[in-house]
Write a protein that holds these residues in place. Structure first.
Motif, PDB file in Angstrom:
ATOM      1  N   ARG A 560      23.008   8.971 112.256  1.00  0.00           N
ATOM      2  CA  ARG A 560      21.647   9.141 112.783  1.00  0.00           C
ATOM      3  C   ARG A 560      21.552   8.653 114.227  1.00  0.00           C
ATOM      4  N   LYS A 561      20.716   9.268 115.007  1.00  0.00           N
ATOM      5  CA  LYS A 561      20.565   8.922 116.423  1.00  0.00           C
ATOM      6  C   LYS A 561      20.033   7.508 116.611  1.00  0.00           C
ATOM      7  N   SER A 562      19.228   7.055 115.651  1.00  0.00           N
ATOM      8  CA  SER A 562      18.653   5.711 115.798  1.00  0.00           C
ATOM      9  C   SER A 562      19.706   4.616 115.677  1.00  0.00           C
ATOM     10  N   ASP A 567      24.799   3.411 125.272  1.00  0.00           N
ATOM     11  CA  ASP A 567      25.982   3.701 126.074  1.00  0.00           C
ATOM     12  C   ASP A 567      27.116   4.302 125.249  1.00  0.00           C
ATOM     13  N   TYR A 568      26.828   4.912 124.111  1.00  0.00           N
ATOM     14  CA  TYR A 568      27.858   5.460 123.231  1.00  0.00           C
ATOM     15  C   TYR A 568      28.478   6.705 123.847  1.00  0.00           C
ATOM     16  N   ASP A 569      29.826   6.723 123.884  1.00  0.00           N
ATOM     17  CA  ASP A 569      30.570   7.860 124.414  1.00  0.00           C
ATOM     18  C   ASP A 569      31.437   8.417 123.292  1.00  0.00           C
ATOM     19  N   PRO A 570      31.153   9.617 122.765  1.00  0.00           N
ATOM     20  CA  PRO A 570      31.934  10.150 121.636  1.00  0.00           C
ATOM     21  C   PRO A 570      33.392  10.421 121.995  1.00  0.00           C
ATOM     22  N   ASN A 571      33.714  10.589 123.293  1.00  0.00           N
ATOM     23  CA  ASN A 571      35.089  10.868 123.709  1.00  0.00           C
ATOM     24  C   ASN A 571      35.921   9.598 123.862  1.00  0.00           C
ATOM     25  N   LYS A 572      35.282   8.459 123.877  1.00  0.00           N
ATOM     26  CA  LYS A 572      35.979   7.186 124.066  1.00  0.00           C
ATOM     27  C   LYS A 572      36.320   6.593 122.702  1.00  0.00           C
TER      28      LYS A 572
END
Length: 645
Positions: A560-562, A567-572
């Motif tokens: 969930r987005k909440s 600062d979340y980076d899905p590629n990191k």
């Protein structure tokens, strides 16, 4: 005068039965003892549907007239609501007409087995001009046998093509299907009966409506049982119950009109169903109908919260019957009585209330089965089985033949075997079926309804035993069933399994060929799906093996987005040590002298002396002795008041 009346009737063609009656009365004025005139008068009264007057004329005619007019006398008794007397009188005469009257009277007295035999005998005669009527009446008897629980006596279960040619036979076939629980087929046959009735050209619209009313009443009942409530309500809106001539059918139509509705006032429904059934005479209901109507009455009283009154009234009725009994009326009454004592509760609370009633009626079959069912619903199948075993053991030790019959009743045996099977106690289930089969085989004339199913279950269970006496009993059971009904494939298959060496060609031919049984099976598809193969003489290297299934990739769980940081980076790639405390991570760098010194102690080869994270060592023995020596513990501090223990 007798000869003049006879010659007058021969010379004229009187269609008016009133005129015939007038001429007979005129002849009797001249000679009261004129036997011919008396007979003509009785027949004329019967033609005019004046059955009570016909009985009066027969009584006035004396013994000679009754001996001459036995058929007319029996018919008058039947139409006057005295079917038992009519059947007894018609049985003394062997004429075909008397057999017809006796069959109808037996039907009304619910001696359906005798009525079926009579219609079978009447239908067997060649050149019968009443074949259509006999087929209709035979179908009605078969339906009543199904309703009354004697479906084992019905030889024709599936309707034939001739049954679909007339609306009467189609309606009877529908009733038989409904009684067997085949509601879908019954609904189709009811629609067929309606279509056939509407297509008749020799009937007026009023006559058609009269015939369609009972069919519609049955149709509403079937739709309600199928859960098609909206269709049932729509059909009931077009039904005028007041137009039904038969009183009991009219009453049933009113109840069926209310039963499907969920928003009906329970007090108004209770007022509708609470009707004295004796008030419907001579159109009184059959016994199975009376049982259902009485049960509806009690159910409506429970919905109206009349628990105390229902409990008292049912208890009074049960006190008039000697227990134990498997009579459906009294066993269902026991269930209603238990529900009244439970006061709408279920589960363990209901069991507490009903157990006190069981102490007063320990031989009540319906009550014991109700408690056993509640035990099963609450997950206590062991208690249910213990209760049934204790009850059956008491009955088995009794010397009363009636109690012995109850002990081996198919319903009780079936309930006990079902509980044994649920717990995997196969041998106990087989022994129970075997004892019941042996008991009823010794009493061929007193076997209850459902004994055929009991015999089939016992025979199948005994086939799984390795004991020779069990196999012998199984063979005897299936042999008896096969001799009773040569068309019973189940019995033929059981007999073949019990004694394959003694099987005849006719027995083998009566079974479904294996080619037909496996004609729709795709062997290659089954083999590729992983069916276990039998052992083969070929080497293991050439044996086909089932390929290992490819592992299914699990779908990534969506977060969930909440819960996602800003600062979340899905590629990191996330830090694998993010769940550890900071000081336990490999990237941790201590600050300050104390922290660096503590960190140095954890390096390889260092001696740990972390007082915060380790237990203090046990003091040496000499140190302990020094502390224990001295004068009475002067070093001890005095505990102040209010200190913590």
């Amino acid at each position: 005068m007798s000869s003049s009346l006879a010659s007058l009737l021969k010379q004229t063609h009187l269609d008016d039965h009133e005129e015939v009656l007038k001429q007979a009365n005129a002849a009797l004025k001249q000679s009261k003892g004129d036997l011919e005139a008396q007979h003509v008068k009785v027949v004329a009264l019967l033609k005019l549907d004046r059955y009570e007057d016909a009985l009066t004329a027969l009584d006035a005619g004396g013994e000679k007239l009754n001996e001459r007019a036995t058929l007319e006398h029996a018919y008058a008794l039947y139409k006057s609501g005295k079917p038992a007397d009519a059947a007894e009188l018609a049985h003394k005469n062997s004429q075909r007409g008397s057999q017809h009257v006796e069959a109808q009277a037996r039907y009304r007295t619910e001696d359906f087995a005798i009525a079926a035999d009579l219609y079978k005998e009447l239908s067997s005669s060649r050149g019968n001009d009443l074949e259509a009527d006999l087929r209709i009446n035979s179908g009605a008897v078969d339906a009543q046998l199904e309703w009354s629980g004697r479906g084992d006596l019905v030889q024709k279960k599936k309707p034939g093509r001739e049954d679909l040619d007339a609306f009467e036979t189609a309606y009877n076939a529908a009733c038989g299907s409904i009684a067997r629980g085949e509601l879908g087929q019954g609904e189709v046959l009811l629609r067929r009966a309606k279509d056939l009735c509407n297509s008749l050209e020799d009937m007026s619209d009023e006559e058609k409506q009269t015939e369609l009313l009972p069919i519609t009443v049955q149709h509403i009942y079937v739709l309600s049982r199928l859960g098609r409530i909206e269709e049932a309500e729509a059909l009931a809106q077009h039904l005028k119950a007041e137009d039904i001539a038969d009183a009991i059918t009219r009453h049933i139509a009113k109840i069926n009109n209310v039963a499907p509705k969920h928003d009906v006032n329970p007090f108004l429904a209770q007022r509708l169903v609470t009707t004295d059934l004796d008030s419907f005479n001579p159109d009184y209901p059959f016994q199975y109908q009376s049982t259902i109507l009485k049960r509806n009455q009690y159910a409506s009283e429970l919905q109206a919260l009349k628990y105390r009154g229902t409990a008292d009234s049912t208890a009074r009725t049960l006190s008039q019957q000697s227990l134990p009994t498997t009579n459906p009326f009294y066993t269902s009454l026991s269930v209603v009585n238990a529900a009244a004592h439970a006061k709408g509760q279920a589960g363990k609370e209901a069991i507490k209330q009903i157990l006190s009633v069981l102490e007063k009626r320990p031989s009540d079959v319906g009550l014991i089965l109700t408690i056993a069912q509640l035990y099963v619903l609450t997950g206590n199948a062991n208690l249910a089985l213990t209760l049934l075993e204790s009850f059956l053991s008491r009955l088995e030790q009794s010397t009363n033949s009636t109690e012995q019959d109850v002990r081996f009743a198919p319903g009780l045996v079936g309930a006990t075997v079902s509980l044994y099977d649920s717990q995997g106690r196969t041998s106990q289930a087989r022994n129970e079926l075997a004892k019941a089969a042996r008991y009823w085989r010794r009493k061929p004339k007193e076997r209850p309804a459902g004994h055929v199913h009991l015999f089939k279950a016992a025979g199948s269970a005994l086939l799984e035993s390795t004991a020779p006496e069990d196999i012998k009993l199984s063979r005897e059971i299936f042999e008896e069933l096969h001799n009773a009904d040569k068309n019973d494939r189940y019995a033929a298959a059981g007999l073949l399994a019990a004694s394959p060496d003694e099987a005849s060609d006719s027995q083998i031919k009566s079974l479904t060929p294996i080619d037909r049984l496996v004609s729709g099976i795709d062997v290659d598809a089954l083999e590729s799906a992983g069916i276990a193969q039998p052992p083969s003489t070929i080497s293991a290297t050439t044996t086909k093996k089932r390929p290992a299934p490819e592992p299914k990739q699990k779908k990534a769980k969506k977060i969930r987005k909440s819960l996602i940081p800003k600062d979340y980076d899905p590629n990191k790639k996330p830090d694998p040590e993010r769940w550890l405390p900071l000081r336990d991570r490999s990237t941790y760098k201590p600050k300050g002298k104390k922290a660096k010194a503590r960190q140095a102690l954890h390096s390889q080869g260092a001696v740990g002396n972390d007082s915060e994270n380790s237990r203090p060592a046990t003091p040496a023995a000499d140190v302990v002795k020094q502390k224990q020596g001295g004068g009475g513990g002067g070093n001890k501090k005095k505990k102040g008041k209010g200190g913590k223990w």
